[in-house]
Design an enzyme around this catalytic site. Structure first.
Site, PDB file in Angstrom:
ATOM      1  N   THR B  17       2.160  12.297  -7.274  1.00 20.31           N
ATOM      2  CA  THR B  17       2.075  13.745  -7.087  1.00 20.31           C
ATOM      3  C   THR B  17       0.976  14.152  -6.100  1.00 20.31           C
ATOM      4  O   THR B  17       0.867  15.303  -5.723  1.00 20.31           O
ATOM      5  CB  THR B  17       1.823  14.472  -8.424  1.00 20.31           C
ATOM      6  OG1 THR B  17       0.635  13.935  -8.999  1.00 20.31           O
ATOM      7  CG2 THR B  17       2.980  14.288  -9.377  1.00 20.31           C
ATOM      8  N   GLY B  18       0.155  13.181  -5.669  1.00 18.72           N
ATOM      9  CA  GLY B  18      -0.897  13.488  -4.687  1.00 18.72           C
ATOM     10  C   GLY B  18      -0.291  13.749  -3.317  1.00 18.72           C
ATOM     11  O   GLY B  18       0.884  13.480  -3.081  1.00 18.72           O
ATOM     12  N   THR B  97      -5.097   2.257  -1.009  1.00 17.43           N
ATOM     13  CA  THR B  97      -6.395   2.938  -1.040  1.00 17.43           C
ATOM     14  C   THR B  97      -7.501   2.198  -0.290  1.00 17.43           C
ATOM     15  O   THR B  97      -7.684   0.995  -0.459  1.00 17.43           O
ATOM     16  CB  THR B  97      -6.830   3.118  -2.513  1.00 17.43           C
ATOM     17  OG1 THR B  97      -5.758   3.715  -3.220  1.00 17.43           O
ATOM     18  CG2 THR B  97      -8.077   3.974  -2.614  1.00 17.43           C
ATOM     19  N   TYR B 159       1.136  -2.223  13.773  1.00 19.54           N
ATOM     20  CA  TYR B 159       2.261  -1.419  14.255  1.00 19.54           C
ATOM     21  C   TYR B 159       2.481  -1.699  15.738  1.00 19.54           C
ATOM     22  O   TYR B 159       3.607  -1.824  16.205  1.00 19.54           O
ATOM     23  CB  TYR B 159       2.019   0.084  14.062  1.00 19.54           C
ATOM     24  CG  TYR B 159       1.543   0.521  12.691  1.00 19.54           C
ATOM     25  CD1 TYR B 159       1.708  -0.303  11.582  1.00 19.54           C
ATOM     26  CD2 TYR B 159       0.943   1.753  12.512  1.00 19.54           C
ATOM     27  CE1 TYR B 159       1.256   0.110  10.336  1.00 19.54           C
ATOM     28  CE2 TYR B 159       0.497   2.165  11.264  1.00 19.54           C
ATOM     29  CZ  TYR B 159       0.644   1.331  10.183  1.00 19.54           C
ATOM     30  OH  TYR B 159       0.204   1.740   8.954  1.00 19.54           O
ATOM     31  N   GLU B 209      -9.111 -10.447  12.620  1.00 14.24           N
ATOM     32  CA  GLU B 209     -10.204  -9.699  13.239  1.00 14.24           C
ATOM     33  C   GLU B 209     -11.514 -10.333  12.804  1.00 14.24           C
ATOM     34  O   GLU B 209     -11.521 -11.242  11.967  1.00 14.24           O
ATOM     35  CB  GLU B 209     -10.126  -8.216  12.855  1.00 14.24           C
ATOM     36  CG  GLU B 209     -10.262  -7.942  11.373  1.00 14.24           C
ATOM     37  CD  GLU B 209      -9.974  -6.477  11.001  1.00 14.24           C
ATOM     38  OE1 GLU B 209      -9.203  -5.795  11.707  1.00 14.24           O
ATOM     39  OE2 GLU B 209     -10.523  -6.018   9.993  1.00 14.24           O
ATOM     40  N   HIS B 247     -13.332  -1.103   9.451  1.00 15.69           N
ATOM     41  CA  HIS B 247     -12.990  -1.789   8.197  1.00 15.69           C
ATOM     42  C   HIS B 247     -14.245  -2.338   7.534  1.00 15.69           C
ATOM     43  O   HIS B 247     -15.117  -2.866   8.211  1.00 15.69           O
ATOM     44  CB  HIS B 247     -12.059  -2.987   8.465  1.00 15.69           C
ATOM     45  CG  HIS B 247     -10.703  -2.590   8.945  1.00 15.69           C
ATOM     46  ND1 HIS B 247      -9.878  -3.478   9.598  1.00 15.69           N
ATOM     47  CD2 HIS B 247     -10.027  -1.430   8.884  1.00 15.69           C
ATOM     48  CE1 HIS B 247      -8.748  -2.871   9.903  1.00 15.69           C
ATOM     49  NE2 HIS B 247      -8.817  -1.622   9.494  1.00 15.69           N
TER      50      HIS B 247
END
Lengths: 381, 284
Positions: B17-18, B97, B159, B209, B247
């Site tokens: 629902t977020g 998350t 991507y 990375e 990151h």
């Protein structure tokens, strides 16, 4: 986020670790008073968030309060690896009989906390690890069990610590581990932990790094962040929710995503230029965020060209193009700009850029093409 | 065949629902992913996008028989969401998350080691098996079905690579984002082994990375355990030491975790390393 030596040690003291009874001075006069209070001889140490302060002359011994004042006035304002010294710590000088290393860190490879001890204290632990790794005794800690007494005995035995000091050592090791956990530290180290003239253990230097992801539950530590030590642009970027790191090159980079940002920086190097920064504008590319990012990039006098590299995944590239154009209406850019938009609706995005016909902006189809154009533009301007 | 997710995936969305959860649930459904329901404490009984919402993962699991869960809840509640999915017996948990504290993740790791569930992430874009299922936030339309397995620590860089492959009509079996945190649920080696065992995957692209030593370990694993060709790319050659590059896990610490070390290790293992992302399709 890194803590200063004095912040780390004062925090260690809260967990029962013995430290010298030192104080921080911001001026030479303050240093005089503190030296008089704690009683000479005193050690005056620059408080900077970088290594190599000893070699740079940032640590001095003073036999009188007057001498302490003099030393402090030399050290304050000193530049150590690009960090200006704004504070000094004055500690009573210790009689050092032996130097030990004791530290707790996150072992990424083992995915567990790691506590390490070495009889080769005083040296940089990474150097010890490189030259004589066998001299570092290591114990991995089960995060649910915590540090066990037998593990502390393994460390004490391994570094051949005199038995009469094992009890003190256990108190310090437990305190350090508790401090590491309670602070969400990624590193908590005492180096050196000395055996002093009276035969007791004392933490004379300390260092802590805090996990940025845990700062939401560490309000006390957030207060300790020293932004005077970092480039103003990084502070500003953090406030705007951008991830920015200043570098030495001439091509300002604005990219969405950390991995792609790094790859873009590398590309400028591959084609003979060098990146002025790492900058991740995150998901989407709303005009206000792009505008802040542009201002931050342009504030760097070394920047000679700006490279936008945006991959539209869920976000559509034409929306990103609009965001960039709106931001350019707000921020004046005289430097050459190269824009590469790829992904969802890329044709439309490129058409918008072409139609805007901004004289100092060219678009590029591939990352290689974009990097080449940005390098050429930077060299020409 | 593919790995992790396919037509048989029955997906539960934790945090449905977020704002993020709802947006991406819509995208996942649109892509054809079989979403069976969602969980938001306090909103059990409601319906979102035609899917039932439950108060607990346990209740959702019992009603729907979900085998996979994806987590979109904010960082401070995400660890609890992972434990909840683990306890409910969800086989595959994908945590999108970002910003979970490392100490929390070390505890999660310890629990995972004692369970039969698998965690992918956190701080990852998720999983995409082109034409079958999308779990997470990867844009579905940039990929196409094929024979190349992609595994990466990054998001948009993944991507970029997937898109470059698709542009050259090189399709993918599954695209796996393992995430950019220092401690995560699934590492390169886990995924490489799965691609090696997957009959449909013929070649593999590994995107690493700076930070840590997982790429070095992967190089060693490839040299000793894999028959399928791997092409790699490592981001962060120009990153300075001691600075976190976005990151949480992308940082050169104590001289270890540099791009140069990783590239050297991969080269030594006979793995082709692309100079830039657009070179990957050529090297395949």
């Amino acid at each position: 986020m890194n803590l200063h030596e004095y912040q780390s040690k004062f925090r260690f003291a809260d967990y029962g670790i013995p430290i010298p009874k030192g104080k921080v001075a911001h001026t030479a006069e303050e240093a005089y008073t503190i030296a008089k209070d704690i009683g000479p001889p005193v050690v005056i140490k620059a408080q900077v968030l970088t290594g190599g302060r000893g070699k740079a002359g940032g640590v001095k011994l003073a036999r009188t309060p007057e001498e302490a004042q003099q030393c402090a006035s030399t050290i304050l304002g000193m530049d150590i690896n690009g960090h200006e010294v704004l504070k000094v710590l004055l500690d009573p000088a210790s009689d050092i009989q032996a130097e030990i290393y004791l530290g707790v860190t996150n072992d990424r490879a083992a995915r567990k906390p790691l506590i390490m001890a070495s009889a080769e204290g005083g040296m940089d632990i990474e150097t010890v690890n490189r030259l004589t790794p066998e001299k570092i005794i290591r114990e991995h800690v089960d995060p649910f069990l915590g540090l066990r007494d037998y593990q502390i005995r393994n460390l004490a035995y391994g570094i051949e610590l005199p038995r009469e000091l094992w009890k003190q050592f256990a108190t310090i090791a437990k305190g350090l581990y508790r401090c590491y956990i309670a602070s969400d530290a990624t590193l908590a180290e005492i180096n050196p932990l000395i055996i002093d003239g009276s035969g007791n253990l004392l933490a004379v230097d300390g260092k802590m790094s805090i996990d940025d992801s845990a700062l939401y539950r560490q309000p006390e530590l957030v207060e300790m962040r020293d932004t005077s030590a970092e480039p103003a642009a990084e502070t500003e970027a953090r406030a705007a929710g951008l991830s920015y790191v200043k570098l030495d090159g001439e091509i300002g980079c604005m990219v969405n995503g950390a991995g792609l940002a790094m790859a873009t920086m590398d590309m400028t190097k591959l084609f003979g230029g060098s990146p002025a920064n790492f900058l991740d504008i995150g998901g989407g590319a709303q005009a206000d965020k792009v505008a802040v990012a542009l201002r931050i990039i342009l504030a760097d006098p070394n920047v000679k060209a700006v490279l936008f590299n945006i991959f539209g995944g869920i976000t559509r590239v034409d929306e990103v193009a609009k965001g960039i154009l709106d931001a350019l209406a707000e921020v004046q850019v005289d430097l050459p700009m190269v824009v590469r938009l790829v992904g969802t609706n890329e044709e439309e995005g490129r058409r918008l850029i072409e139609e805007a016909a901004i004289p100092n902006m060219v678009s590029a189809a591939t990352l290689a093409d974009a990097a080449r154009k940005a390098v050429a533009a930077a060299q020409a301007s | 065949m593919a790995i992790f997710v396919d037509k048989n995936t029955k997906l539960l969305v934790q945090g449905i629902t977020g704002r993020e959860g709802q947006f991406h649930t819509e995208q996942m459904i649109e892509y054809g992913t079989h979403v069976v329901g969602g969980v938001t404490p306090g909103k059990g009984g409601e319906w979102v996008l035609g899917k039932p919402v439950f108060d607990t993962v346990k209740a959702a699991y019992e009603s729907t028989g979900a085998n996979t869960s994806v987590i979109y809840v904010p960082a401070r509640f995400a660890t609890d969401a992972i434990y909840e999915a683990l306890d409910a017996g969800i086989e595959l948990i994908v945590c999108i998350t970002e910003g979970i504290p490392v100490l929390d993740m070390m505890k999660v790791r310890a629990r995972l080691d004692q369970s039969s569930s698998r965690l992918v992430g956190p701080n990852c874009p998720g999983l995409l098996t082109p034409g079958q299922a999308k779990v997470g936030i990867m844009p579905g339309h940039i990929a196409m079905p094929g024979n190349v397995g992609v595994v990466s620590r990054s998001g948009t860089l993944t991507y970029e690579v997937v898109y470059a492959l698709t542009q050259r009509r090189i399709g993918q079996t599954t695209c796996v984002g393992i995430g950019g945190d220092p401690v995560n649920g699934t590492n390169f080696i886990d995924v490489l082994q799965m691609f090696e065992d997957d009959p449909e995957t013929e070649k593999i692209v590994l995107i690493g990375e700076i930070g840590g030593t997982d790429e070095e370990k992967a190089a060693n694993f490839i040299a000793n355990n894999m028959t399928k060709p791997v092409v790699a790319f490592i981001a962060g050659q120009t990153a300075p030491p001691g600075k976190r590059m976005g990151h949480a896990g992308a940082i050169v610490e104590g001289g270890s975790g540099t791009a140069a070390d990783k590239i050297a290790a991969l080269n030594a293992a006979g793995i082709k390393v692309a100079e830039h992302p657009e070179q990957i399709p050529e090297l395949l």
